[in-house]
Design a protein around this motif. Sequence first.
Motif, PDB file in Angstrom:
ATOM      1  N   PRO A   1       0.964  -1.393  -0.028  1.00  0.00           N
ATOM      2  CA  PRO A   1       0.031  -0.184   0.136  1.00  0.00           C
ATOM      3  C   PRO A   1       0.780   1.265  -0.253  1.00  0.00           C
ATOM      4  O   PRO A   1       1.606   1.472   0.829  1.00  0.00           O
ATOM      5  N   ASN A   2       0.764   2.156  -1.146  1.00  0.00           N
ATOM      6  CA  ASN A   2       1.649   3.087  -1.248  1.00  0.00           C
ATOM      7  C   ASN A   2       0.930   4.319  -0.480  1.00  0.00           C
ATOM      8  O   ASN A   2       0.597   5.238  -1.309  1.00  0.00           O
ATOM      9  N   LYS A   3       0.522   4.438   0.610  1.00  0.00           N
ATOM     10  CA  LYS A   3      -0.214   5.706   1.214  1.00  0.00           C
ATOM     11  C   LYS A   3       0.545   6.073   2.318  1.00  0.00           C
ATOM     12  O   LYS A   3       1.131   5.298   2.929  1.00  0.00           O
TER      13      LYS A   3
ATOM     14  N   ASP B   1      -4.398  -4.105   8.311  1.00  0.00           N
ATOM     15  CA  ASP B   1      -4.109  -3.264   7.064  1.00  0.00           C
ATOM     16  C   ASP B   1      -3.368  -2.051   7.369  1.00  0.00           C
ATOM     17  O   ASP B   1      -2.721  -1.434   6.478  1.00  0.00           O
ATOM     18  N   THR B   2      -4.098  -1.389   8.436  1.00  0.00           N
ATOM     19  CA  THR B   2      -3.501   0.109   8.686  1.00  0.00           C
ATOM     20  C   THR B   2      -2.151  -0.064   9.117  1.00  0.00           C
ATOM     21  O   THR B   2      -1.177   0.761   8.972  1.00  0.00           O
TER      22      THR B   2
ATOM     23  N   LYS C   1       0.150  -2.316   8.033  1.00  0.00           N
ATOM     24  CA  LYS C   1       0.900  -2.702   7.022  1.00  0.00           C
ATOM     25  C   LYS C   1       1.288  -1.182   6.306  1.00  0.00           C
ATOM     26  O   LYS C   1       2.438  -1.021   5.699  1.00  0.00           O
ATOM     27  N   THR C   2       0.189  -0.350   6.252  1.00  0.00           N
ATOM     28  CA  THR C   2       0.289   0.634   5.367  1.00  0.00           C
ATOM     29  C   THR C   2       1.405   1.720   6.106  1.00  0.00           C
ATOM     30  O   THR C   2       2.538   2.128   5.380  1.00  0.00           O
ATOM     31  N   GLU C   3       1.447   1.662   7.377  1.00  0.00           N
ATOM     32  CA  GLU C   3       2.520   2.423   8.183  1.00  0.00           C
ATOM     33  C   GLU C   3       3.857   1.837   8.004  1.00  0.00           C
ATOM     34  O   GLU C   3       4.930   2.493   7.706  1.00  0.00           O
TER      35      GLU C   3
ATOM     36  N   HIS D   1       4.881  -0.184   5.423  1.00  0.00           N
ATOM     37  CA  HIS D   1       5.208   0.126   4.165  1.00  0.00           C
ATOM     38  C   HIS D   1       5.908   1.702   3.795  1.00  0.00           C
ATOM     39  O   HIS D   1       6.711   1.997   3.256  1.00  0.00           O
ATOM     40  N   PHE D   2       5.042   2.544   4.458  1.00  0.00           N
ATOM     41  CA  PHE D   2       5.354   3.969   4.519  1.00  0.00           C
ATOM     42  C   PHE D   2       6.687   4.129   4.955  1.00  0.00           C
ATOM     43  O   PHE D   2       7.775   4.559   4.164  1.00  0.00           O
TER      44      PHE D   2
END
Length: 279
Positions: free
Chosen positions: A5-7, A151-152, A154-156, A158-159
């Motif tokens: 996730p690129n967020k 998911d949240t 994972k987003t963090e 990934h960021f």
Amino acid sequence: MSGGPNKAPAKPLTLGLAGCGKMGSAMVRAWMQSPFVAHIDILDPSALPADLEQHPKLKGFKSGISFMDCAEHWDGLVLAVKPQIMDEFCPAIAPVLPEDVPILSIVTGKTLGYYTKQFGKDQPIVRAMPNTPAAIGKGMTVACASPALHDTEKTEAHFLLSCLGKVEWVEDETLMDAVTAVSGSGPAYVFYLLEALAQAGTKAGLKPDFAMALARQTVIGAAALIEADETPAAKLRENVTSPNGTTAAALSVLMNGTWQDLLTEAVAAAAKRAKELSR
Ligand SMILES: NC(=O)c1ccc[n+]([C@@H]2O[C@H](COP(=O)([O-])OP(=O)(O)OC[C@H]3O[C@@H](n4cnc5c(N)ncnc54)[C@H](OP(=O)(O)O)[C@@H]3O)[C@@H](O)[C@H]2O)c1
């Protein structure tokens, strides 16, 4: 394999970091550039590097006890210590690390199963393997996650990892040994190629410093071309190889099988060692 996730995170993150050596400090420097990292508590027995010591968003700790007192404020705990200390370190922090604080570990060879054993199956874990170009934002990191990671989170993760360069996620954790062998250890192979090319230049009659200067800029230029152009490496190679020309003469030697065999053998040796280290 996926790009993830690129967020940006929903809110600026507060982190704990254990280990501020080569990789830990490189990560901190990258994260300090981002408005999405609010604060980092850093545990390391050594003094923080001078440029980080007075940073308003950082706080250094020498004692694990006072460091862990901050744990309830963390959105994640990053582990960047040497693998050798993990058997002592994890049991010391496990009883005081809240179950909902995700762990992001770059510790070589420590598997998701290792962390689950140390922290329990509900602790969200990311196991990541960056490489040294991460220090200048040109890293290649591969990560895998435990089932407890939401998911949240994972987003963090990934960021945070994408502040170091490119990031890929794998579902199959057994691939991490091959990942370690290709991208984790890979920069050293390229450095060795540079050394070998410079040495070959010296044997061909160039002064050593001059040969090194030519080899160095050639590796830099070739890497920049790969980065600037989506053309596959094989096509880039063909484009600079005129039939019966000088490059063709060299490649006919390099491509007689030995070079590929050697590299295949080297990557297999690194993967085998990575597997041994993760036992
Ligand atoms: N370097 C790479 O290219 C690379 C790539 C991928 C993954 N990794 C992994 O990243 C991890 C860190 O590697 P590195 O190269 O950054 O190693 P490093 O430079 O030796 O950094 C480790 C740091 O942890 C500190 N430390 C020792 N005991 C500690 C404790 N109990 N609590 C907190 N900090 C402690 C060390 O302090 P002292 O020096 O005072 O002991 C040192 O500053 C390793 O697990 C390595 O396998 C490294």
